[in-house]
Design an enzyme around this catalytic site. Structure first.
Site, PDB file in Angstrom:
ATOM      1  N   HIS A  76     -46.036  15.221  -4.367  1.00 13.72           N
ATOM      2  CA  HIS A  76     -47.140  16.152  -4.100  1.00 13.72           C
ATOM      3  C   HIS A  76     -47.453  16.999  -5.326  1.00 13.72           C
ATOM      4  O   HIS A  76     -47.856  18.155  -5.190  1.00 13.72           O
ATOM      5  CB  HIS A  76     -46.800  17.025  -2.890  1.00 13.72           C
ATOM      6  CG  HIS A  76     -46.599  16.219  -1.644  1.00 13.72           C
ATOM      7  ND1 HIS A  76     -47.630  15.728  -0.882  1.00 13.72           N
ATOM      8  CD2 HIS A  76     -45.460  15.759  -1.063  1.00 13.72           C
ATOM      9  CE1 HIS A  76     -47.153  15.031   0.135  1.00 13.72           C
ATOM     10  NE2 HIS A  76     -45.816  15.030   0.034  1.00 13.72           N
TER      11      HIS A  76
ATOM     12  N   TRP B  60      -5.069  40.368 -10.169  1.00 19.75           N
ATOM     13  CA  TRP B  60      -6.377  40.016  -9.624  1.00 19.75           C
ATOM     14  C   TRP B  60      -6.154  39.988  -8.115  1.00 19.75           C
ATOM     15  O   TRP B  60      -5.569  39.043  -7.592  1.00 19.75           O
ATOM     16  CB  TRP B  60      -6.766  38.636 -10.143  1.00 19.75           C
ATOM     17  CG  TRP B  60      -8.130  38.218  -9.739  1.00 19.75           C
ATOM     18  CD1 TRP B  60      -8.452  37.337  -8.745  1.00 19.75           C
ATOM     19  CD2 TRP B  60      -9.355  38.628 -10.319  1.00 19.75           C
ATOM     20  NE1 TRP B  60      -9.799  37.196  -8.690  1.00 19.75           N
ATOM     21  CE2 TRP B  60     -10.385  37.973  -9.630  1.00 19.75           C
ATOM     22  CE3 TRP B  60      -9.682  39.511 -11.351  1.00 19.75           C
ATOM     23  CZ2 TRP B  60     -11.716  38.151  -9.951  1.00 19.75           C
ATOM     24  CZ3 TRP B  60     -11.016  39.682 -11.662  1.00 19.75           C
ATOM     25  CH2 TRP B  60     -12.004  39.007 -10.970  1.00 19.75           C
TER      26      TRP B  60
ATOM     27  N   CYS C 102      -3.660  35.879 -11.358  1.00 20.40           N
ATOM     28  CA  CYS C 102      -3.077  37.029 -12.030  1.00 20.40           C
ATOM     29  C   CYS C 102      -2.369  36.509 -13.267  1.00 20.40           C
ATOM     30  O   CYS C 102      -2.211  35.300 -13.433  1.00 20.40           O
ATOM     31  CB  CYS C 102      -2.018  37.714 -11.166  1.00 20.40           C
ATOM     32  SG  CYS C 102      -2.604  38.196  -9.550  1.00 20.40           S
TER      33      CYS C 102
ATOM     34  N   LYS D 163     -23.329  38.242 -17.014  1.00 16.92           N
ATOM     35  CA  LYS D 163     -22.501  37.683 -15.944  1.00 16.92           C
ATOM     36  C   LYS D 163     -22.833  38.350 -14.609  1.00 16.92           C
ATOM     37  O   LYS D 163     -22.896  37.697 -13.581  1.00 16.92           O
ATOM     38  CB  LYS D 163     -21.018  37.868 -16.290  1.00 16.92           C
ATOM     39  CG  LYS D 163     -20.058  37.276 -15.270  1.00 16.92           C
ATOM     40  CD  LYS D 163     -20.016  35.768 -15.328  1.00 16.92           C
ATOM     41  CE  LYS D 163     -19.147  35.172 -14.243  1.00 16.92           C
ATOM     42  NZ  LYS D 163     -19.509  33.774 -13.968  1.00 16.92           N
TER      43      LYS D 163
ATOM     44  N   GLU E  85     -29.780  27.190 -17.715  1.00 18.34           N
ATOM     45  CA  GLU E  85     -29.159  28.397 -18.261  1.00 18.34           C
ATOM     46  C   GLU E  85     -28.236  28.126 -19.444  1.00 18.34           C
ATOM     47  O   GLU E  85     -28.139  28.965 -20.327  1.00 18.34           O
ATOM     48  CB  GLU E  85     -28.479  29.246 -17.186  1.00 18.34           C
ATOM     49  CG  GLU E  85     -27.237  28.657 -16.569  1.00 18.34           C
ATOM     50  CD  GLU E  85     -26.588  29.584 -15.552  1.00 18.34           C
ATOM     51  OE1 GLU E  85     -26.725  30.807 -15.640  1.00 18.34           O
ATOM     52  OE2 GLU E  85     -25.910  29.065 -14.650  1.00 18.34           O
TER      53      GLU E  85
ATOM     54  N   GLU F 173     -28.774  23.811  -7.882  1.00 16.95           N
ATOM     55  CA  GLU F 173     -27.699  24.368  -8.704  1.00 16.95           C
ATOM     56  C   GLU F 173     -27.559  23.576 -10.013  1.00 16.95           C
ATOM     57  O   GLU F 173     -27.363  24.159 -11.083  1.00 16.95           O
ATOM     58  CB  GLU F 173     -26.381  24.371  -7.902  1.00 16.95           C
ATOM     59  CG  GLU F 173     -25.153  24.822  -8.649  1.00 16.95           C
ATOM     60  CD  GLU F 173     -25.238  26.230  -9.224  1.00 16.95           C
ATOM     61  OE1 GLU F 173     -26.168  26.975  -8.898  1.00 16.95           O
ATOM     62  OE2 GLU F 173     -24.376  26.557 -10.048  1.00 16.95           O
TER      63      GLU F 173
ATOM     64  N   ARG G 231      -7.113  37.002 -16.930  1.00 19.81           N
ATOM     65  CA  ARG G 231      -6.707  36.428 -15.640  1.00 19.81           C
ATOM     66  C   ARG G 231      -6.803  37.442 -14.492  1.00 19.81           C
ATOM     67  O   ARG G 231      -6.584  37.102 -13.337  1.00 19.81           O
ATOM     68  CB  ARG G 231      -5.265  35.910 -15.715  1.00 19.81           C
ATOM     69  CG  ARG G 231      -5.049  34.832 -16.757  1.00 19.81           C
ATOM     70  CD  ARG G 231      -3.603  34.399 -16.791  1.00 19.81           C
ATOM     71  NE  ARG G 231      -3.239  33.745 -15.553  1.00 19.81           N
ATOM     72  CZ  ARG G 231      -3.399  32.451 -15.308  1.00 19.81           C
ATOM     73  NH1 ARG G 231      -3.922  31.680 -16.229  1.00 19.81           N
ATOM     74  NH2 ARG G 231      -3.036  31.939 -14.152  1.00 19.81           N
TER      75      ARG G 231
ATOM     76  N   ASN H 139       2.042  35.252  -9.342  1.00 16.42           N
ATOM     77  CA  ASN H 139       0.652  34.799  -9.391  1.00 16.42           C
ATOM     78  C   ASN H 139       0.512  33.676  -8.374  1.00 16.42           C
ATOM     79  O   ASN H 139       1.276  32.718  -8.421  1.00 16.42           O
ATOM     80  CB  ASN H 139       0.331  34.297 -10.810  1.00 16.42           C
ATOM     81  CG  ASN H 139      -0.952  33.488 -10.847  1.00 16.42           C
ATOM     82  OD1 ASN H 139      -1.895  33.784 -10.117  1.00 16.42           O
ATOM     83  ND2 ASN H 139      -0.998  32.482 -11.691  1.00 16.42           N
ATOM     84  N   GLY H 140      -0.460  33.786  -7.469  1.00 12.07           N
ATOM     85  CA  GLY H 140      -0.672  32.750  -6.464  1.00 12.07           C
ATOM     86  C   GLY H 140      -0.786  33.376  -5.089  1.00 12.07           C
ATOM     87  O   GLY H 140      -1.037  34.585  -4.964  1.00 12.07           O
TER      88      GLY H 140
ATOM     89  N   LYS I 219     -27.983  25.120 -13.779  1.00 10.09           N
ATOM     90  CA  LYS I 219     -26.954  25.004 -14.817  1.00 10.09           C
ATOM     91  C   LYS I 219     -27.572  24.475 -16.108  1.00 10.09           C
ATOM     92  O   LYS I 219     -27.303  24.974 -17.189  1.00 10.09           O
ATOM     93  CB  LYS I 219     -25.810  24.053 -14.397  1.00 10.09           C
ATOM     94  CG  LYS I 219     -24.876  24.556 -13.332  1.00 10.09           C
ATOM     95  CD  LYS I 219     -23.814  25.515 -13.822  1.00 10.09           C
ATOM     96  CE  LYS I 219     -24.202  26.948 -13.672  1.00 10.09           C
ATOM     97  NZ  LYS I 219     -24.199  27.580 -12.385  1.00 10.09           N
TER      98      LYS I 219
HETATM   99  C1  AGP Z   1     -25.051  31.402 -12.298  1.00  2.00           C
HETATM  100  O1  AGP Z   1     -24.571  30.512 -13.217  1.00  2.00           O
HETATM  101  C2  AGP Z   1     -25.548  32.672 -12.828  1.00  2.00           C
HETATM  102  N1  AGP Z   1     -24.647  33.291 -13.699  1.00  2.00           N
HETATM  103  C3  AGP Z   1     -26.232  33.584 -11.808  1.00  2.00           C
HETATM  104  O2  AGP Z   1     -27.262  32.879 -11.203  1.00  2.00           O
HETATM  105  C4  AGP Z   1     -25.340  34.218 -10.711  1.00  2.00           C
HETATM  106  O3  AGP Z   1     -24.950  33.242  -9.795  1.00  2.00           O
HETATM  107  C5  AGP Z   1     -26.122  35.334 -10.006  1.00  2.00           C
HETATM  108  O4  AGP Z   1     -26.433  36.327 -10.931  1.00  2.00           O
HETATM  109  C6  AGP Z   1     -25.390  35.914  -8.820  1.00  2.00           C
HETATM  110  O5  AGP Z   1     -24.202  36.532  -9.184  1.00  2.00           O
HETATM  111  P1  AGP Z   1     -23.133  36.976  -8.102  1.00  2.00           P
HETATM  112  O6  AGP Z   1     -22.638  35.752  -7.454  1.00  2.00           O
HETATM  113  O7  AGP Z   1     -22.096  37.691  -8.890  1.00  2.00           O
HETATM  114  O8  AGP Z   1     -23.847  37.861  -7.122  1.00  2.00           O
END
Ligand code: AGP
Length: 608
Positions: A503, A76, A2, A603, A487, A480, A29, A102-103, A484
């Site tokens: 393979h 938050w 927060c 996002k 993307e 993962e 925040r 906050n916390g 990263k």
């Molecule tokens: C990850 O870096 C991405 N932004 C994306 O794969 C994300 O994890 C995915 O869209 C799922 O989002 P969520 O966790 O909000 O469901």
């Protein structure tokens, strides 16, 4: 996470207006509720509610407030859903104390029970409200406000940055800090408190960063700080910041992604503090009794789900099915009464995951949501909720929310392993102890691997493609890492089980082709070593993320090594994620891309 602010004295404008402006700078925040309290003529007035700062102000007009001192909050939600009642500031029974926080106060239940037994009436579900009532108790017992604060701090466990108004001493704003950030802004005839410098940068750039365990008060012309009952001289800590407002909102980091990578120790500490062992036991019982366990999520959240899947099926022998949430239809015919689904989504709003939750619930499956956003749609529509406490993530690439998901899922898996007799009490205690102390190791890892990650990024930046290989529990971390790099750096990257590389994928490998190896599970290390040699034989640029204990065997084989501390495999998935995040970040920057806003991505994905 927060944002909190406090102000005492005059900056030449109405205090309500100044506090609103400060809060707006902290809205990143948290933004599910907001509020302000001011003290004027020995009377505290609180105006607050659910919603964004502008929405709440339009309803309750906190910019209209005037007074000597004031505090404000943008929330938050962690304990208690977003609502008018749970919005800060919180007050005591008599309305003479107002507090913003906050916390997470980890012992709030126990404190609340004690206070209720003494006749205190609570009006919210938050952990914060105990602070106001505790303070009230001590001043009623004729302690001075500073003495009361000292006692309050000694009773609190967990993480906190607190700003507190007391009607009896209206020219002071009291404060305390432990783990959650708190900064003093020094002015002429006024002083500020805030979670972050941008809040007051428009009014002053002279700051003092408070340290853990410190508490005290500001007046318009002075600052008093104490620790453990002894005064602390903070004069030498005064510094002048020359940040642009843009840079300031990132606390000096050039991008939110880097800031959020560095925030992981705090995010994990808060996530740990927010875990409730009774709830973990209840949910682990549910998993142990389930006919099948479905695990779903998208992107990064799916990768966290894969780690959980490995822990439940690979180590405990539960019947699990993990799938990308967009592929849920394939599993519908398997689902029914007696099944449990674990749906992972940091935002709690991803449409694919939401659809899977809705369809599976209709079939009688009980759903546990793992989310970072209290009361978002997926947790709201699920039967059970487990929250991470990473705070808002601004960068599109998930970083701190991923490691926070791993922490929650590791703790749940360990609790289920104890309940299922796979782990003894001692082993369980060791794993939970390791998770609890992981924030310190994450801190150490960030510090020790960052320069190396930057150096390796300079070797990766010119490449067109890369492989991420692992075996066992490390495979989701390789996936993962590859996601990263794709993307944010726009480099084609694929993750494979290291054994699978022979393979087909190995056909692409020629001199200088980057292949990253993630060594997580001890039982696969011999085989992984063989895979490194195969890639070396073809001239690959081999890069390893290796725990220190395997350094002797891998150190000589690999072109580049990133070493992490030795911990058990579940906790290692968290530590190994860090260099992979940093690698993607620095490669993106070297290639001239903005890692906070990767092209074509959002996002939160709310269309199927
Ligand atoms: C990850 O870096 C991405 N932004 C994306 O794969 C994300 O994890 C995915 O869209 C799922 O989002 P969520 O966790 O909000 O469901």
């Amino acid at each position: 996470m927060c944002g909190i602010v406090g102000l005492t004295g005059s900056v030449g404008e109405r205090i309500g207006l100044v506090l609103r402006r400060c809060l707006e700078r902290l809205e990143y925040r948290g933004y599910d509720s907001a509020g302000v309290a001011v003290v004027n003529g020995g009377v505290i007035t609180v105006r607050k509610g659910r919603g964004k700062i502008s929405e709440v102000d339009a309803r309750v007009n906190f910019t209209g407030l005037n007074g000597v001192s004031g505090i404000g909050h943008t929330r938050w939600a962690t304990h208690g859903k977003p609502s008018d009642e749970n919005a800060h500031p919180h007050t005591d029974c008599s309305g003479t104390v107002a507090v913003v926080h906050n916390g997470i106060i980890s012992n709030y239940r126990e404190l609340r029970e004690q206070l209720e037994a003494r006749g205190h009436r609570f009006t919210s579900d938050t952990d914060t409200e105990v602070i106001a009532h505790l303070f009230e108790d001590y001043v009623k017992a004729r302690l001075t406000a500073l003495e009361a604060l000292r006692e309050v701090v000694s009773r609190l466990r967990g993480t906190y940055a607190i700003a507190l108004l007391y009607a009896g001493e209206p020219d002071k704003v009291f404060f305390a800090r432990n783990v959650s950030p708190l900064i003093i802004g020094l002015g002429n005839g006024f002083n500020f408190l805030a979670s972050d410098i941008p809040a007051f940068l428009e009014y002053t750039n002279r700051v003092i960063t408070l340290h853990d365990g410190e508490y005290g008060f500001i007046t318009p012309g002075s600052v008093y700080v104490e620790r453990g009952g002894e005064p602390v001289d903070v004069k030498a800590r005064v510094r002048v910041v020359n940040w642009s407002p843009e840079l300031a909102s990132k606390e000096g980091y050039p991008h939110f992604m880097l800031k959020e990578i560095h925030e992981q120790p705090r995010a994990l500490r808060d996530t740990w503090a927010g875990l409730d062992t009774d709830q973990l036991s209840k949910l682990s019982d549910l998993l142990l009794k389930a006919r099948r366990v479905f695990i779903t999520g998208s992107g990064t959240s799916y990768h966290a789900g894969l780690v959980f899947d490995h822990l439940l099926s690979g180590l405990m022998g539960l019947d699990t099915h993990a799938f990308n949430s967009s592929e849920y239809k394939r599993y519908v015919k398997l689902a029914g009464d007696g099944d449990v689904m674990v749906a992972v989504s940091q935002s709690g709003e991803t449409i694919d995951t939401l659809m899977a939750v809705r369809v599976f619930r209709r079939l009688g499956v009980r759903v546990i949501a793992v989310s970072n956003i209290v009361d978002s749609t997926i947790p709201r529509e699920s039967d059970y909720q487990l929250y991470t406490r990473a705070g808002p993530e601004v960068g599109v690439a998930a970083t701190k929310t991923f490691t926070a998901q791993l922490m929650v899922l590791n703790a749940l898996a360990a609790t289920a392993a104890l309940g299922g007799g796979v782990l003894g009490k001692d082993e369980y205690g060791l794993i939970m102890g390791e998770l609890e102390h992981l924030p310190d190791l994450v801190n150490l890892t960030i510090t020790s691997v960052e320069a190396k990650a930057r150096h390796i990024a300079s070797r990766l930046a010119s490449k067109a493609s890369a492989y991420y290989l692992s075996r066992g529990l490390g495979l989701p971390i390789a996936m993962e890492g590859a996601l990263k790099l794709k993307e944010v750096a726009y480099i084609h990257a694929e993750a494979y089980p290291a054994g699978e590389s022979k393979h087909g994928p190995i056909a692409l490998v020629e001199g200088g082709f980057p292949v990253l190896f993630i060594a997580t599970d001890d039982e696969y290390v011999d085989a992984l070593e063989g895979n490194v040699m195969e890639m070396n034989a073809r001239g690959a640029l081999t890069i390893g993320v290796i725990p220190a204990k395997h350094q002797p065997r891998f150190g000589k084989l690999l072109s580049e090594v990133i070493q992490t501390p030795n911990v058990s495999p579940g906790a290692l998935t968290i530590l190994q994620s860090i260099p992979l995040q940093l690698l993607a970040y620095y490669t993106a920057v070297l290639r001239g891309h903005d890692p906070d806003k990767p092209r074509n991505l959002a996002k939160t994905v709310t269309v199927e």
